[in-house]
Design a protein around this motif. Structure first.
Motif, PDB file in Angstrom:
ATOM      1  N   ARG A  31      -5.034   0.024   5.331  1.00  0.00           N
ATOM      2  CA  ARG A  31      -4.527  -0.206   3.968  1.00  0.00           C
ATOM      3  C   ARG A  31      -3.016  -0.345   4.020  1.00  0.00           C
ATOM      4  N   HIS A  32      -2.560  -1.549   3.585  1.00  0.00           N
ATOM      5  CA  HIS A  32      -1.123  -1.828   3.575  1.00  0.00           C
ATOM      6  C   HIS A  32      -0.585  -1.561   2.170  1.00  0.00           C
ATOM      7  N   TYR A  33      -0.275  -0.315   1.923  1.00  0.00           N
ATOM      8  CA  TYR A  33       0.227   0.037   0.588  1.00  0.00           C
ATOM      9  C   TYR A  33       1.602  -0.584   0.334  1.00  0.00           C
ATOM     10  N   TRP A  36       1.371  -4.067  -1.252  1.00  0.00           N
ATOM     11  CA  TRP A  36       1.052  -4.057  -2.682  1.00  0.00           C
ATOM     12  C   TRP A  36       2.264  -3.636  -3.509  1.00  0.00           C
TER      13      TRP A  36
END
Length: 311
Positions: A31-33, A36
């Motif tokens: 997950r590439h927070y 975002w």
């Protein structure tokens, strides 16, 4: 005498071990927070800018009304004209001074170096003003067969052409010189072995091969020329920016006319960028076995694959 080996399985101890299937691997995507968060920040900034321009004191209807004003279109034509002619002058001078710079003659090489040094070392704006005020040094132009006042000869168009063309020639000389030096010296030696003169070798062998290196920066220089031509306001040449300023002076729509000029500059840049792209593809055919697909070909391919997927 040897005993025969009994290969018949005698019981469960001799049976093959049962194979246990491996567990199914569950791939958990990372997950590439940060992506975002950065996307949200960028969208928020763009939204704030759009809101600020929408709430500003700008009459957007004036922008659309003046976009095709006759004086604006005349200035647009003058901008294209001075850019194309100046670029042609710069290209011719660039080839000439690049060859002089690479010459083994110390005089021609030094003259070319001096030309490149001067015009690259002084701002274009200063050069334009020097040409426009040349009558302060030479009040009368006397060429023997032609004599007239310098103020009558040095029109705004000629001052703009000399200022932009000579300045561009210095930059093009360096670009052409780099392109010529990119061609292997064996090509020149082989041409001389075939009996070609120095000029024939340059025209038929070296320059065609160096075009692959020269074309991309040349296209970039022309795009830059379209924008640099706005400096000809200093010599009172009626280009796109000056036409927009004249309309703004009578209609008091300063920001609106600047937007009009910006829209046309963006349109010109986009059109000539497309031309540059296809010109680069044409000269890249000699070095690439298969050219990458064009944007139109990619769109057609994506549409075709989408239609096949729906079936």
């Amino acid at each position: 005498m040897t005993d025969k080996l009994d290969k018949t399985p005698s019981g469960p101890a001799d049976a093959a071990p049962e194979q246990v299937p491996p567990d199914v691997i569950r791939a958990i995507p990372v997950r590439h927070y940060g992506r975002w968060i950065s996307a949200v920040v960028v969208v928020a900034v763009l939204g704030a800018l759009g809101y600020a321009f929408a709430q500003g004191n700008v009459r957007w209807a004036t922008v659309t009304d003046k976009l095709f004003d006759p004086s604006i279109l005349t200035g647009l034509w003058h901008t294209v004209l001075i850019s194309v002619v100046s670029m042609a002058v710069g290209l011719i001078l660039g080839v000439l001074f690049a060859v002089m710079r690479l010459s083994k003659n110390p005089v021609t090489s030094s003259v070319a170096w001096l030309y490149i040094w001067f015009f690259r070392g002084t701002p274009v704006y200063v050069q334009l003003l020097i040409w426009f005020n040349l009558a302060l040094i030479f009040p009368i132009l006397n060429l023997g067969f032609y004599k007239d006042y310098m103020t009558a000869v040095m029109t705004p168009f000629l001052a703009a052409l000399l200022g932009l063309g000579l300045n561009e020639g210095a930059y093009m000389a360096e670009i052409v010189r780099a392109g010529i030096q990119s061609v292997d010296e064996g090509q020149t030696e082989a041409s001389h072995a075939l009996g070609m003169t120095q000029m024939q070798t340059m025209r038929r062998v070296v320059l065609p091969q160096s075009m692959r290196v020269i074309i991309p920066p040349t296209g970039n220089e022309f795009i830059n020329m379209l924008k640099t031509s706005s400096l000809v306001v200093a010599v009172q040449y009626q280009d796109l920016l000056r036409s927009a300023q004249d309309v703004a002076a009578t209609s008091f729509a300063v920001m609106e006319m600047l937007f009009v000029a910006s829209i046309w500059y963006l349109a010109l840049t986009s059109v000539f960028s497309v031309g540059q792209y296809y010109l680069e593809r044409r000269f890249a055919r000699g070095s690439l076995r298969a050219l990458p697909p064009t944007p139109l070909e990619r769109i057609k391919s994506n549409l075709l694959s989408l239609s096949q997927w729906r079936r």
